[in-house]
Motif scaffolding. Structure first.
Motif, PDB file in Angstrom:
ATOM      1  N   ARG A  34      42.746 -56.098 -30.319  1.00  0.00           N
ATOM      2  CA  ARG A  34      43.824 -56.773 -31.060  1.00  0.00           C
ATOM      3  C   ARG A  34      43.264 -57.535 -32.253  1.00  0.00           C
ATOM      4  O   ARG A  34      43.796 -57.458 -33.359  1.00  0.00           O
ATOM      5  CB  ARG A  34      44.602 -57.730 -30.153  1.00  0.00           C
ATOM      6  CG  ARG A  34      45.692 -58.501 -30.908  1.00  0.00           C
ATOM      7  CD  ARG A  34      46.499 -59.392 -30.016  1.00  0.00           C
ATOM      8  NE  ARG A  34      45.746 -60.364 -29.266  1.00  0.00           N
ATOM      9  CZ  ARG A  34      45.273 -61.509 -29.757  1.00  0.00           C
ATOM     10  NH1 ARG A  34      45.429 -61.824 -31.014  1.00  0.00           N
ATOM     11  NH2 ARG A  34      44.612 -62.346 -28.962  1.00  0.00           N
ATOM     12  N   GLU A  35      42.172 -58.247 -32.042  1.00  0.00           N
ATOM     13  CA  GLU A  35      41.572 -59.018 -33.130  1.00  0.00           C
ATOM     14  C   GLU A  35      41.047 -58.111 -34.241  1.00  0.00           C
ATOM     15  O   GLU A  35      41.041 -58.503 -35.404  1.00  0.00           O
ATOM     16  CB  GLU A  35      40.472 -59.920 -32.591  1.00  0.00           C
ATOM     17  CG  GLU A  35      41.019 -61.068 -31.760  1.00  0.00           C
ATOM     18  CD  GLU A  35      39.961 -61.902 -31.082  1.00  0.00           C
ATOM     19  OE1 GLU A  35      38.776 -61.493 -31.041  1.00  0.00           O
ATOM     20  OE2 GLU A  35      40.321 -62.980 -30.560  1.00  0.00           O
ATOM     21  N   SER A  36      40.635 -56.891 -33.893  1.00  0.00           N
ATOM     22  CA  SER A  36      40.148 -55.961 -34.916  1.00  0.00           C
ATOM     23  C   SER A  36      41.272 -55.518 -35.855  1.00  0.00           C
ATOM     24  O   SER A  36      41.011 -55.060 -36.957  1.00  0.00           O
ATOM     25  CB  SER A  36      39.492 -54.733 -34.274  1.00  0.00           C
ATOM     26  OG  SER A  36      40.451 -53.821 -33.798  1.00  0.00           O
ATOM     27  N   THR A  37      42.516 -55.690 -35.411  1.00  0.00           N
ATOM     28  CA  THR A  37      43.663 -55.336 -36.248  1.00  0.00           C
ATOM     29  C   THR A  37      44.080 -56.501 -37.156  1.00  0.00           C
ATOM     30  O   THR A  37      44.954 -56.331 -37.992  1.00  0.00           O
ATOM     31  CB  THR A  37      44.876 -54.935 -35.394  1.00  0.00           C
ATOM     32  OG1 THR A  37      45.338 -56.069 -34.656  1.00  0.00           O
ATOM     33  CG2 THR A  37      44.562 -53.785 -34.464  1.00  0.00           C
ATOM     34  N   SER A  38      43.464 -57.652 -36.961  1.00  0.00           N
ATOM     35  CA  SER A  38      43.806 -58.883 -37.697  1.00  0.00           C
ATOM     36  C   SER A  38      45.239 -59.321 -37.440  1.00  0.00           C
ATOM     37  O   SER A  38      45.864 -59.955 -38.286  1.00  0.00           O
ATOM     38  CB  SER A  38      43.561 -58.718 -39.198  1.00  0.00           C
ATOM     39  OG  SER A  38      42.216 -58.414 -39.446  1.00  0.00           O
ATOM     40  N   MET A  39      45.762 -58.967 -36.283  1.00  0.00           N
ATOM     41  CA  MET A  39      47.114 -59.382 -35.908  1.00  0.00           C
ATOM     42  C   MET A  39      47.029 -60.444 -34.814  1.00  0.00           C
ATOM     43  O   MET A  39      46.122 -60.403 -33.989  1.00  0.00           O
ATOM     44  CB  MET A  39      47.907 -58.200 -35.329  1.00  0.00           C
ATOM     45  CG  MET A  39      48.221 -57.099 -36.274  1.00  0.00           C
ATOM     46  SD  MET A  39      49.240 -55.860 -35.415  1.00  0.00           S
ATOM     47  CE  MET A  39      48.897 -54.424 -36.401  1.00  0.00           C
ATOM     48  N   ASN A  40      47.987 -61.365 -34.843  1.00  0.00           N
ATOM     49  CA  ASN A  40      48.085 -62.278 -33.713  1.00  0.00           C
ATOM     50  C   ASN A  40      48.824 -61.551 -32.590  1.00  0.00           C
ATOM     51  O   ASN A  40      49.273 -60.407 -32.757  1.00  0.00           O
ATOM     52  CB  ASN A  40      48.767 -63.597 -34.108  1.00  0.00           C
ATOM     53  CG  ASN A  40      50.212 -63.418 -34.556  1.00  0.00           C
ATOM     54  OD1 ASN A  40      50.939 -62.557 -34.067  1.00  0.00           O
ATOM     55  ND2 ASN A  40      50.630 -64.241 -35.501  1.00  0.00           N
ATOM     56  N   ARG A  41      48.944 -62.164 -31.450  1.00  0.00           N
ATOM     57  CA  ARG A  41      49.536 -61.489 -30.295  1.00  0.00           C
ATOM     58  C   ARG A  41      50.974 -61.066 -30.567  1.00  0.00           C
ATOM     59  O   ARG A  41      51.403 -59.965 -30.216  1.00  0.00           O
ATOM     60  CB  ARG A  41      49.463 -62.381 -29.059  1.00  0.00           C
ATOM     61  CG  ARG A  41      49.802 -61.622 -27.788  1.00  0.00           C
ATOM     62  CD  ARG A  41      49.698 -62.485 -26.539  1.00  0.00           C
ATOM     63  NE  ARG A  41      48.354 -63.006 -26.388  1.00  0.00           N
ATOM     64  CZ  ARG A  41      48.087 -64.227 -25.946  1.00  0.00           C
ATOM     65  NH1 ARG A  41      49.052 -65.050 -25.599  1.00  0.00           N
ATOM     66  NH2 ARG A  41      46.838 -64.629 -25.822  1.00  0.00           N
ATOM     67  N   HIS A  42      51.737 -61.933 -31.207  1.00  0.00           N
ATOM     68  CA  HIS A  42      53.142 -61.626 -31.499  1.00  0.00           C
ATOM     69  C   HIS A  42      53.262 -60.409 -32.419  1.00  0.00           C
ATOM     70  O   HIS A  42      54.058 -59.505 -32.153  1.00  0.00           O
ATOM     71  CB  HIS A  42      53.822 -62.856 -32.117  1.00  0.00           C
ATOM     72  CG  HIS A  42      55.269 -62.668 -32.395  1.00  0.00           C
ATOM     73  ND1 HIS A  42      56.208 -62.605 -31.394  1.00  0.00           N
ATOM     74  CD2 HIS A  42      55.940 -62.491 -33.556  1.00  0.00           C
ATOM     75  CE1 HIS A  42      57.400 -62.411 -31.935  1.00  0.00           C
ATOM     76  NE2 HIS A  42      57.255 -62.341 -33.241  1.00  0.00           N
ATOM     77  N   GLN A  43      52.484 -60.383 -33.491  1.00  0.00           N
ATOM     78  CA  GLN A  43      52.505 -59.253 -34.425  1.00  0.00           C
ATOM     79  C   GLN A  43      52.078 -57.961 -33.727  1.00  0.00           C
ATOM     80  O   GLN A  43      52.672 -56.896 -33.936  1.00  0.00           O
ATOM     81  CB  GLN A  43      51.571 -59.517 -35.607  1.00  0.00           C
ATOM     82  CG  GLN A  43      52.014 -60.651 -36.486  1.00  0.00           C
ATOM     83  CD  GLN A  43      50.905 -61.114 -37.426  1.00  0.00           C
ATOM     84  OE1 GLN A  43      49.719 -61.050 -37.088  1.00  0.00           O
ATOM     85  NE2 GLN A  43      51.301 -61.573 -38.602  1.00  0.00           N
TER      86      GLN A  43
END
Length: 75
Positions: free
Chosen positions: A20-29
């Motif tokens: 998830r962090e590799s996508t640069s998104m927070n959990r909600h996104q």
């Protein structure tokens, strides 16, 4: 890009968080983008429920393909 395939050194929840962090998104996104219920991802990341290994592999594949597509657009 790091290899997120399951191994003995990492738990599935840790791999999910790294992915998830590799996508640069927070959990909600992340949940909105992949259409996964927020509480499901939250439970997985907090270790309340186990992430299915097949799902983690599919998610990793999808994220890799998306990132490769973005790299091609930038070239």
């Amino acid at each position: 890009m790091a290899d997120y395939i399951l191994n003995d050194d990492k738990d599935a929840k840790d791999i999910l968080i790294e992915l998830r962090e590799s996508t640069s998104m927070n959990r909600h996104q992340f949940c909105e983008y992949f259409e996964i219920p927020y509480m499901t991802v939250s439970d997985w990341e907090h270790g309340k429920k186990r992430v299915p290994k097949y799902f983690l592999r599919l998610l990793e594949y999808y994220v890799r393909m998306e990132q490769m597509g973005q790299e091609k657009k930038e070239d």
